[in-house]
Write a protein that holds these residues in place. Structure first.
Motif, PDB file in Angstrom:
ATOM      1  N   LEU A   1     107.954  89.874  70.622  1.00 59.03           N
ATOM      2  CA  LEU A   1     109.300  89.536  71.098  1.00 59.03           C
ATOM      3  C   LEU A   1     110.249  90.732  71.114  1.00 59.03           C
ATOM      4  O   LEU A   1     111.338  90.660  71.686  1.00 59.03           O
ATOM      5  N   ILE A   2     109.851  91.827  70.511  1.00 57.24           N
ATOM      6  CA  ILE A   2     110.745  92.989  70.424  1.00 57.24           C
ATOM      7  C   ILE A   2     110.990  93.613  71.791  1.00 57.24           C
ATOM      8  O   ILE A   2     112.134  93.870  72.176  1.00 57.24           O
ATOM      9  N   ARG A   3     109.945  93.857  72.555  1.00 56.29           N
ATOM     10  CA  ARG A   3     110.119  94.472  73.882  1.00 56.29           C
ATOM     11  C   ARG A   3     110.967  93.598  74.806  1.00 56.29           C
ATOM     12  O   ARG A   3     111.923  94.086  75.415  1.00 56.29           O
ATOM     13  N   PRO A   4     110.688  92.294  74.939  1.00 63.02           N
ATOM     14  CA  PRO A   4     111.538  91.466  75.805  1.00 63.02           C
ATOM     15  C   PRO A   4     113.003  91.448  75.334  1.00 63.02           C
ATOM     16  O   PRO A   4     113.916  91.427  76.158  1.00 63.02           O
ATOM     17  N   ALA A   5     113.204  91.471  74.028  1.00 63.68           N
ATOM     18  CA  ALA A   5     114.577  91.512  73.517  1.00 63.68           C
ATOM     19  C   ALA A   5     115.235  92.838  73.885  1.00 63.68           C
ATOM     20  O   ALA A   5     116.376  92.872  74.369  1.00 63.68           O
ATOM     21  N   ARG A   6     114.521  93.912  73.681  1.00 64.94           N
ATOM     22  CA  ARG A   6     115.060  95.245  74.011  1.00 64.94           C
ATOM     23  C   ARG A   6     115.371  95.371  75.491  1.00 64.94           C
ATOM     24  O   ARG A   6     116.404  95.936  75.876  1.00 64.94           O
ATOM     25  N   GLU A   7     114.503  94.841  76.341  1.00 64.99           N
ATOM     26  CA  GLU A   7     114.724  94.908  77.787  1.00 64.99           C
ATOM     27  C   GLU A   7     115.988  94.152  78.206  1.00 64.99           C
ATOM     28  O   GLU A   7     116.596  94.462  79.224  1.00 64.99           O
ATOM     29  N   ARG A   8     116.400  93.179  77.409  1.00 68.88           N
ATOM     30  CA  ARG A   8     117.622  92.423  77.682  1.00 68.88           C
ATOM     31  C   ARG A   8     118.865  93.115  77.124  1.00 68.88           C
ATOM     32  O   ARG A   8     119.976  92.658  77.333  1.00 68.88           O
ATOM     33  N   GLY A   9     118.662  94.154  76.319  1.00 70.03           N
ATOM     34  CA  GLY A   9     119.780  94.855  75.727  1.00 70.03           C
ATOM     35  C   GLY A   9     120.147  94.389  74.334  1.00 70.03           C
ATOM     36  O   GLY A   9     121.214  94.732  73.822  1.00 70.03           O
ATOM     37  N   VAL A  10     119.257  93.618  73.708  1.00 63.89           N
ATOM     38  CA  VAL A  10     119.508  93.154  72.349  1.00 63.89           C
ATOM     39  C   VAL A  10     119.457  94.352  71.401  1.00 63.89           C
ATOM     40  O   VAL A  10     118.625  95.256  71.559  1.00 63.89           O
ATOM     41  N   ARG A  11     120.339  94.342  70.427  1.00 63.13           N
ATOM     42  CA  ARG A  11     120.344  95.366  69.375  1.00 63.13           C
ATOM     43  C   ARG A  11     119.523  94.861  68.184  1.00 63.13           C
ATOM     44  O   ARG A  11     119.352  93.671  68.003  1.00 63.13           O
ATOM     45  N   PHE A  12     119.052  95.789  67.385  1.00 62.38           N
ATOM     46  CA  PHE A  12     118.235  95.451  66.211  1.00 62.38           C
ATOM     47  C   PHE A  12     118.853  96.050  64.969  1.00 62.38           C
ATOM     48  O   PHE A  12     119.503  97.051  65.011  1.00 62.38           O
TER      49      PHE A  12
END
Length: 171
Positions: free
Chosen positions: A160-171
């Motif tokens: 789920l990290i890559r799809p989140a990152r592609e959406r601009g989600v911060r971690f």
């Protein structure tokens, strides 16, 4: 913790506690509103002694089954970091759990979604969610997702990290 952060050259350190709804193996319950404000005052008092380290007072709150956070908004407004996590009613169906998380994201004081899948490896499966909707909402509301590297969590799951990152989600 602050001294160790300084020795490591960190510039920011969040000091968080659990809220009252989150069970603790050592203290049984977390902080209520009064104790939370006392915690924040102690963190702020320590800040005066550490000019090169920005201390952030915070709390991890439970996302209640209806999506509310288990701490009063006026208290949350006084904190620099609010982490919301799922700790109860983890068996809700996909739509209900998705709505629960989306409602939590509407709280203007929420900054981070902690251990998003709520899984415990070998003991508890991930909650059922519409991950596309939730990741889109996290990106849109500026909610960061925790990447928890505890060996029994490894949460956010790697897929789920890559799809989140592609959406601009911060971690």
């Amino acid at each position: 913790m602050a001294a160790a952060a300084q020795r490591r050259g960190l510039h920011y350190l969040a000091i968080t506690e659990h809220s009252r709804a989150i069970p603790s193996p050592t203290r049984r319950t977390g902080l209520d509103e009064t104790r939370c404000l006392e915690h924040a005052a102690r963190v702020r008092a320590l800040q005066d002694c550490l000019p090169d380290l920005h201390l952030l007072a915070g709390i991890e709150v439970d996302i209640l089954p209806d999506g509310r956070l288990d701490m009063a908004d006026p208290v949350l407004a006084q904190l620099q970091v609010v982490v919301g996590s799922l700790h109860s009613r983890l068996d809700m169906d996909r739509e209900a759990m998705t709505e629960r998380v989306l409602r939590a994201f509407e709280n203007p004081h929420l900054h981070v979604w902690g251990h998003p899948s709520a899984r415990l490896l070998g003991r508890r499966e991930s909650v059922s969610l519409d991950w596309e909707r939730v990741l889109d909402a996290a990106a849109g509301r500026g909610i960061a997702l925790e990447i928890n590297a505890q060996p029994d969590r490894l949460d956010l799951p790697d897929h789920l990290i890559r799809p989140a990152r592609e959406r601009g989600v911060r971690f």
